[in-house]
Design an enzyme around this catalytic site. Structure first.
Site, PDB file in Angstrom:
ATOM      1  N   LYS A 153       0.863  -1.174   0.000  1.00 33.33           N
ATOM      2  CA  LYS A 153       0.000   0.000   0.000  1.00 33.33           C
ATOM      3  C   LYS A 153       0.903   1.229   0.000  1.00 33.33           C
ATOM      4  O   LYS A 153       1.743   1.391   0.891  1.00 33.33           O
ATOM      5  CB  LYS A 153      -0.925   0.002   1.223  1.00 33.33           C
ATOM      6  CG  LYS A 153      -2.082  -0.986   1.102  1.00 33.33           C
ATOM      7  CD  LYS A 153      -3.028  -0.854   2.262  1.00 33.33           C
ATOM      8  CE  LYS A 153      -4.279  -1.695   2.058  1.00 33.33           C
ATOM      9  NZ  LYS A 153      -5.165  -1.156   1.008  1.00 33.33           N
ATOM     10  N   ASP A 183      -0.799  -0.681  -4.361  1.00 32.10           N
ATOM     11  CA  ASP A 183      -2.164  -0.159  -4.218  1.00 32.10           C
ATOM     12  C   ASP A 183      -2.067   1.289  -3.781  1.00 32.10           C
ATOM     13  O   ASP A 183      -1.643   1.582  -2.660  1.00 32.10           O
ATOM     14  CB  ASP A 183      -2.929  -0.992  -3.186  1.00 32.10           C
ATOM     15  CG  ASP A 183      -4.380  -0.545  -3.032  1.00 32.10           C
ATOM     16  OD1 ASP A 183      -4.796   0.405  -3.728  1.00 32.10           O
ATOM     17  OD2 ASP A 183      -5.096  -1.150  -2.208  1.00 32.10           O
ATOM     18  N   GLU A 209      -3.215  -0.707  -8.201  1.00 33.00           N
ATOM     19  CA  GLU A 209      -4.640  -0.536  -7.927  1.00 33.00           C
ATOM     20  C   GLU A 209      -4.953   0.945  -7.760  1.00 33.00           C
ATOM     21  O   GLU A 209      -4.240   1.673  -7.068  1.00 33.00           O
ATOM     22  CB  GLU A 209      -5.038  -1.282  -6.645  1.00 33.00           C
ATOM     23  CG  GLU A 209      -4.931  -2.784  -6.753  1.00 33.00           C
ATOM     24  CD  GLU A 209      -5.379  -3.479  -5.484  1.00 33.00           C
ATOM     25  OE1 GLU A 209      -6.255  -2.946  -4.775  1.00 33.00           O
ATOM     26  OE2 GLU A 209      -4.857  -4.579  -5.199  1.00 33.00           O
ATOM     27  N   ASP A 234     -10.398  -0.622  -8.181  1.00 31.97           N
ATOM     28  CA  ASP A 234     -10.854  -1.074  -6.865  1.00 31.97           C
ATOM     29  C   ASP A 234     -11.963  -0.156  -6.376  1.00 31.97           C
ATOM     30  O   ASP A 234     -13.149  -0.430  -6.562  1.00 31.97           O
ATOM     31  CB  ASP A 234      -9.667  -1.087  -5.901  1.00 31.97           C
ATOM     32  CG  ASP A 234     -10.044  -1.575  -4.507  1.00 31.97           C
ATOM     33  OD1 ASP A 234     -11.221  -1.888  -4.277  1.00 31.97           O
ATOM     34  OD2 ASP A 234      -9.156  -1.660  -3.642  1.00 31.97           O
ATOM     35  N   LYS A 261     -14.327  -7.310  -4.305  1.00 29.11           N
ATOM     36  CA  LYS A 261     -14.570  -7.496  -2.877  1.00 29.11           C
ATOM     37  C   LYS A 261     -16.049  -7.819  -2.683  1.00 29.11           C
ATOM     38  O   LYS A 261     -16.888  -6.906  -2.686  1.00 29.11           O
ATOM     39  CB  LYS A 261     -14.183  -6.229  -2.113  1.00 29.11           C
ATOM     40  CG  LYS A 261     -12.700  -5.885  -2.255  1.00 29.11           C
ATOM     41  CD  LYS A 261     -12.352  -4.552  -1.623  1.00 29.11           C
ATOM     42  CE  LYS A 261     -10.858  -4.288  -1.723  1.00 29.11           C
ATOM     43  NZ  LYS A 261     -10.484  -2.941  -1.246  1.00 29.11           N
TER      44      LYS A 261
END
Length: 345
Positions: A153, A183, A209, A234, A261
């Protein structure tokens, strides 16, 4: 006749979870139980993993809607997917609980070789945001533990420091040895994104992402068409709840990947709509958990196994919470396996 009830639970992080949207110390979730009056000893369990600050259902009336759903469940059940389309995690909880009920209430909503402990799922190792030193140590621990796909991240510290972290991997591991995903959680501006992607491309990145904030469709479309590394959507997907709108986004933006998700997309049926749209347009995808408890994570893992996707998936292990329910999964290297320790309900 089917009866439903729910309970609220607050998960506590072992360590603060850092994202580009801030630091999380706890996460609220809800468990839904469904029973058939004719077989009251069999209980289907599902998790409604409300994600405050991210999901479209983060509204003051969420718990009131869930209570109404349970109170009138027998009447609502025939068309629950349309009735609660604007409450994705409630759909997730219902779908899981009904599937679990159908399979005997053993928290095996999706039986397969996986639940027979004959299969496994490769996952990526997630490196949470932190200081450069913290991220470096977390990254090294993932590699020591056997992960061959890591996801960082980025966007919380200096970008050059983040590049240095990635460079430290590439100096030791080729793209064939270790896959690197990043991400950005929408952390780059439209203006700076192209240059940032060019720098990342030199380090052999598998994908990034959500490089820019959601909702900038024209800019995102241009970026996806000219990117030097594959872009995975995302947050862009989360507010889009209609099947036709999902198909339209995929056709227009043409990203290289979707990150799915189920809790945020309306359960397994909602995630399947995204998969269908992606595959119809030659777009890749993988499945990610969204900080569910071990109850939701277990269901997502079982469903993910059935999808037979060869890419490393983005499933968690439940280990980030200090008060999680008993684990139903175990991690061996970078492989997730079914190892049930069922909670007492």
């Amino acid at each position: 006749m089917l009866n439903a009830s729910y309970s609220r639970y607050v998960l506590k992080f072992n360590e603060p979870g850092g994202t580009s949207r801030g630091v999380m110390h706890e996460k609220e979730t809800f468990f839904i139980r469904i029973q058939d009056e004719e077989h009251p000893d069999v209980v289907g369990i599902g998790e409604c993993g409300l994600f405050r600050g991210l999901s479209v259902e983060d509204t003051p009336d969420y718990e009131k809607v869930l209570a109404d759903c349970c109170w009138n469940f027998d009447a609502y059940e025939p068309d629950f997917r349309e009735r609660f389309r604007n409450y994705p995690s409630i759909l997730m909880g219902i779908e899981t609980a009904l599937a679990d009920l159908l399979n005997g209430g053993k928290q095996q909503p999706f039986k397969s070789d996986f639940t027979e402990q004959k299969g496994e799922i490769q996952i990526n190792g997630l490196v949470w945001m932190g200081t450069k030193a913290e991220m470096q140590e977390r990254l090294e621990q993932k590699l020591r533990n056997g992960f061959r796909c890591v996801k960082l991240k980025i966007g919380a510290i200096n970008f050059e420091d983040e590049l240095e972290l990635i460079r430290s991997i590439r100096e030791r591991y080729s793209e064939q040895d270790v896959t690197i995903r990043v991400d950005a959680n929408g952390g780059f501006s439209v203006e700076e994104a192209p240059a940032c992607l060019e720098k990342l491309a030199k380090l052999g990145i598998h994908s990034i992402e959500q490089p820019i904030k959601a909702g900038q469709i024209d800019a995102l479309t241009r970026l996806c068409a000219n990117t030097p590394i594959p872009i995975a959507l995302d947050e862009e997907l989360i507010p889009i709840l209609g099947k036709d709108e999902r198909e339209q986004l995929v056709r227009e933006v043409k990203p290289q990947f979707l990150v799915l998700k189920p809790t945020l997309h309306g359960g397994f049926s909602g995630a399947q709509e995204w998969i269908d749209a992606a595959e119809a347009n030659g777009i890749g995808w993988w499945i990610t958990s969204a900080l569910e408890s071990n109850v939701g994570l277990n269901a997502i893992a079982q469903w993910t196994y059935l999808k037979n996707n060869p890419l490393p998936q983005g499933l968690g292990t439940g280990g980030v919470f200090s008060n999680n329910l008993p684990a139903q999964l175990e991690l061996v290297g970078d492989r997730l396996r079914y190892a049930p320790q069922l909670p007492e309900w």
